[in-house]
Design a protein around this motif. Structure first.
Motif, PDB file in Angstrom:
ATOM      1  N   GLY A  79     123.308 -43.366 105.344  1.00 26.40           N
ATOM      2  CA  GLY A  79     123.644 -43.325 106.863  1.00 26.40           C
ATOM      3  C   GLY A  79     123.544 -41.838 107.435  1.00 26.40           C
ATOM      4  N   THR A  80     123.611 -40.834 106.487  1.00 28.63           N
ATOM      5  CA  THR A  80     123.273 -39.649 107.107  1.00 28.63           C
ATOM      6  C   THR A  80     121.948 -39.309 107.234  1.00 28.63           C
ATOM      7  OG1 THR A  80     123.191 -38.808 104.814  1.00 28.63           O
ATOM      8  CG2 THR A  80     125.160 -38.719 106.014  1.00 28.63           C
ATOM      9  N   VAL A  81     121.127 -39.911 106.545  1.00 29.89           N
ATOM     10  CA  VAL A  81     119.583 -39.526 106.775  1.00 29.89           C
ATOM     11  C   VAL A  81     118.674 -40.917 107.503  1.00 29.89           C
ATOM     12  CG1 VAL A  81     119.478 -37.939 104.777  1.00 29.89           C
ATOM     13  CG2 VAL A  81     118.995 -40.442 104.617  1.00 29.89           C
ATOM     14  N   PHE A  82     119.522 -41.781 107.805  1.00 30.70           N
ATOM     15  CA  PHE A  82     118.710 -43.100 108.462  1.00 30.70           C
ATOM     16  C   PHE A  82     117.787 -42.568 109.447  1.00 30.70           C
ATOM     17  CE2 PHE A  82     118.705 -46.655 111.423  1.00 30.70           C
ATOM     18  CZ  PHE A  82     118.007 -47.358 111.076  1.00 30.70           C
ATOM     19  N   MET A  83     118.332 -41.967 110.484  1.00 34.19           N
ATOM     20  CA  MET A  83     117.780 -41.583 111.828  1.00 34.19           C
ATOM     21  C   MET A  83     116.664 -40.796 111.446  1.00 34.19           C
ATOM     22  SD  MET A  83     118.696 -43.543 114.067  1.00 34.19           S
ATOM     23  CE  MET A  83     117.491 -42.866 115.374  1.00 34.19           C
ATOM     24  N   GLU A  84     116.493 -39.768 110.531  1.00 31.54           N
ATOM     25  CA  GLU A  84     115.267 -39.056 110.501  1.00 31.54           C
ATOM     26  C   GLU A  84     114.344 -39.737 109.485  1.00 31.54           C
ATOM     27  OE1 GLU A  84     113.404 -35.483 110.381  1.00 31.54           O
ATOM     28  OE2 GLU A  84     115.116 -36.161 111.280  1.00 31.54           O
ATOM     29  N   LEU A  85     114.769 -40.732 108.795  1.00 27.75           N
ATOM     30  CA  LEU A  85     113.917 -41.529 107.992  1.00 27.75           C
ATOM     31  C   LEU A  85     113.321 -42.520 108.939  1.00 27.75           C
ATOM     32  CD1 LEU A  85     112.869 -42.578 105.215  1.00 27.75           C
ATOM     33  CD2 LEU A  85     114.371 -44.432 105.297  1.00 27.75           C
ATOM     34  N   VAL A  86     113.718 -42.964 110.107  1.00 33.98           N
ATOM     35  CA  VAL A  86     113.257 -43.595 111.328  1.00 33.98           C
ATOM     36  C   VAL A  86     111.954 -42.879 111.915  1.00 33.98           C
ATOM     37  CG1 VAL A  86     113.371 -44.795 113.217  1.00 33.98           C
ATOM     38  CG2 VAL A  86     114.931 -45.244 111.519  1.00 33.98           C
ATOM     39  N   PHE A  87     112.287 -41.695 112.124  1.00 38.61           N
ATOM     40  CA  PHE A  87     111.491 -40.533 112.758  1.00 38.61           C
ATOM     41  C   PHE A  87     110.190 -40.305 111.902  1.00 38.61           C
ATOM     42  CE2 PHE A  87     115.147 -38.816 115.320  1.00 38.61           C
ATOM     43  CZ  PHE A  87     115.035 -39.732 116.351  1.00 38.61           C
ATOM     44  N   ILE A  88     110.344 -40.305 110.493  1.00 38.82           N
ATOM     45  CA  ILE A  88     109.272 -39.883 109.722  1.00 38.82           C
ATOM     46  C   ILE A  88     108.459 -41.008 109.406  1.00 38.82           C
ATOM     47  CG2 ILE A  88     108.816 -39.438 107.260  1.00 38.82           C
ATOM     48  CD1 ILE A  88     111.414 -37.650 107.327  1.00 38.82           C
ATOM     49  N   LEU A  89     109.087 -42.284 109.553  1.00 38.51           N
ATOM     50  CA  LEU A  89     108.124 -43.544 109.274  1.00 38.51           C
ATOM     51  C   LEU A  89     107.433 -43.856 110.498  1.00 38.51           C
ATOM     52  CD1 LEU A  89     110.635 -45.723 107.137  1.00 38.51           C
ATOM     53  CD2 LEU A  89     108.575 -44.549 106.312  1.00 38.51           C
ATOM     54  N   ASN A  90     108.203 -43.719 111.542  1.00 39.07           N
ATOM     55  CA  ASN A  90     107.286 -43.713 112.894  1.00 39.07           C
ATOM     56  C   ASN A  90     106.094 -42.883 113.025  1.00 39.07           C
ATOM     57  OD1 ASN A  90     108.683 -45.966 114.043  1.00 39.07           O
ATOM     58  ND2 ASN A  90     110.247 -44.619 114.801  1.00 39.07           N
ATOM     59  N   SER A  91     106.308 -41.533 112.588  1.00 40.30           N
ATOM     60  CA  SER A  91     105.110 -40.655 112.729  1.00 40.30           C
ATOM     61  C   SER A  91     104.158 -40.749 112.007  1.00 40.30           C
ATOM     62  CB  SER A  91     105.743 -39.046 112.699  1.00 40.30           C
ATOM     63  OG  SER A  91     106.272 -39.057 111.194  1.00 40.30           O
ATOM     64  N   LEU A 106     116.805 -29.478 106.050  1.00 43.77           N
ATOM     65  CA  LEU A 106     118.106 -29.612 106.577  1.00 43.77           C
ATOM     66  C   LEU A 106     118.667 -31.139 106.145  1.00 43.77           C
ATOM     67  CD1 LEU A 106     120.513 -27.947 107.672  1.00 43.77           C
ATOM     68  CD2 LEU A 106     119.927 -28.832 109.944  1.00 43.77           C
ATOM     69  N   ILE A 107     117.965 -32.019 106.448  1.00 45.80           N
ATOM     70  CA  ILE A 107     118.554 -33.349 106.278  1.00 45.80           C
ATOM     71  C   ILE A 107     118.578 -33.412 104.753  1.00 45.80           C
ATOM     72  CG2 ILE A 107     117.761 -35.823 106.682  1.00 45.80           C
ATOM     73  CD1 ILE A 107     119.103 -34.396 108.855  1.00 45.80           C
ATOM     74  N   ILE A 110     121.713 -32.024 103.352  1.00 43.91           N
ATOM     75  CA  ILE A 110     122.697 -32.715 103.876  1.00 43.91           C
ATOM     76  C   ILE A 110     122.786 -34.125 102.735  1.00 43.91           C
ATOM     77  CG2 ILE A 110     123.882 -34.280 105.506  1.00 43.91           C
ATOM     78  CD1 ILE A 110     122.528 -32.217 107.624  1.00 43.91           C
ATOM     79  N   LEU A 111     121.744 -34.481 102.669  1.00 43.79           N
ATOM     80  CA  LEU A 111     121.598 -35.681 101.746  1.00 43.79           C
ATOM     81  C   LEU A 111     122.190 -35.210 100.242  1.00 43.79           C
ATOM     82  CD1 LEU A 111     120.725 -38.779 100.934  1.00 43.79           C
ATOM     83  CD2 LEU A 111     118.599 -37.675 100.403  1.00 43.79           C
ATOM     84  N   LEU A 112     121.652 -34.270  99.824  1.00 39.02           N
ATOM     85  CA  LEU A 112     122.056 -33.725  98.500  1.00 39.02           C
ATOM     86  C   LEU A 112     123.538 -33.258  98.443  1.00 39.02           C
ATOM     87  CD1 LEU A 112     119.313 -31.302  97.324  1.00 39.02           C
ATOM     88  CD2 LEU A 112     119.689 -33.523  96.634  1.00 39.02           C
ATOM     89  N   VAL A 113     123.909 -32.681  99.435  1.00 39.37           N
ATOM     90  CA  VAL A 113     125.415 -32.553  99.466  1.00 39.37           C
ATOM     91  C   VAL A 113     126.219 -33.839  99.775  1.00 39.37           C
ATOM     92  CG1 VAL A 113     127.136 -31.271 100.850  1.00 39.37           C
ATOM     93  CG2 VAL A 113     125.161 -30.024 100.409  1.00 39.37           C
ATOM     94  N   THR A 114     125.993 -34.561 100.399  1.00 37.89           N
ATOM     95  CA  THR A 114     126.793 -35.855 100.467  1.00 37.89           C
ATOM     96  C   THR A 114     126.671 -36.719  99.203  1.00 37.89           C
ATOM     97  OG1 THR A 114     125.998 -35.745 102.715  1.00 37.89           O
ATOM     98  CG2 THR A 114     126.926 -37.852 102.017  1.00 37.89           C
ATOM     99  N   CYS A 115     125.484 -36.685  98.477  1.00 38.90           N
ATOM    100  CA  CYS A 115     125.378 -37.576  97.374  1.00 38.90           C
ATOM    101  C   CYS A 115     126.351 -36.946  96.246  1.00 38.90           C
ATOM    102  CB  CYS A 115     124.084 -37.568  96.733  1.00 38.90           C
ATOM    103  SG  CYS A 115     123.060 -38.664  97.810  1.00 38.90           S
TER     104      CYS A 115
END
Length: 183
Positions: A79-91, A106-107, A110-115
């Protein structure tokens, strides 16, 4: 594939062999040197005696299975990286260049720290109800977020127009156009 099409992105074979030789020229001697140092040392003496018969693990509170911890544990980092993943896949899908590499780094941080935090919390919960089989659960709790990312990437790929499952070698859009032309 790049070499057969004479692409400028192809890496020369000699460069690949040189990188492989440099890798093994550094890592193999260091492995044997570390093994030599390890065998020369005295064996580690444990501070207490360990019982040969393993303890019985009590039932977890609320009968929550470790699989539930793993499945639920992967949702928060995803959930923390979902929107950024959508932007990357769209681009990538629309052949745009992705310029926000600092934000992407930075994302990823955040993913590493959250995990890491999630793995620590679920390991604490596992150890608090005296389950000493914590190591795979700690690893798989964070690895579940990677499985979610992979599953969403496949879902995104299959949900894009023109990439539906193929019928006889043609995409569904091509098959529909051919059926409309035949009618």
């Amino acid at each position: 594939l790049l070499r057969t099409t004479r692409s400028s992105g192809a890496v020369p074979f000699g460069t690949l062999v040189l990188l492989l030789l440099m890798w093994f020229g550094v890592s193999v001697p260091l492995v044997f040197y570390g093994a030599h140092l390890g065998y020369r040392r005295r064996p580690h003496a444990f501070p207490v005696r360990v019982n040969q018969i393993p303890r019985q693990v009590p039932r977890p509170p609320l009968n929550i299975a470790p699989v539930v911890h793993i499945v639920v544990g992967g949702v928060l980092p995803f959930g923390t990286v979902f929107m950024e993943l959508v932007f990357i896949l769209n681009s990538m899908w629309h052949n745009h260049v992705y310029y926000m590499f600092g934000f992407l780094a930075l994302i990823f941080l955040i993913l590493l720290v959250t995990c890491a935090e999630l793995s620590i919390v679920f390991t604490y919960l596992t150890l608090s109800y005296e389950n000493y089989h914590w190591w795979w659960q700690a690893f798989l709790t964070s690895a579940a977020s990677g499985a979610y990312l992979y599953a969403y990437s496949i879902f995104y790929l299959l949900s894009q127009p023109g990439l539906a499952p193929t019928v006889g070698g043609a995409s569904a859009a091509t098959a529909a156009a051919a059926a409309a032309a035949a009618a």
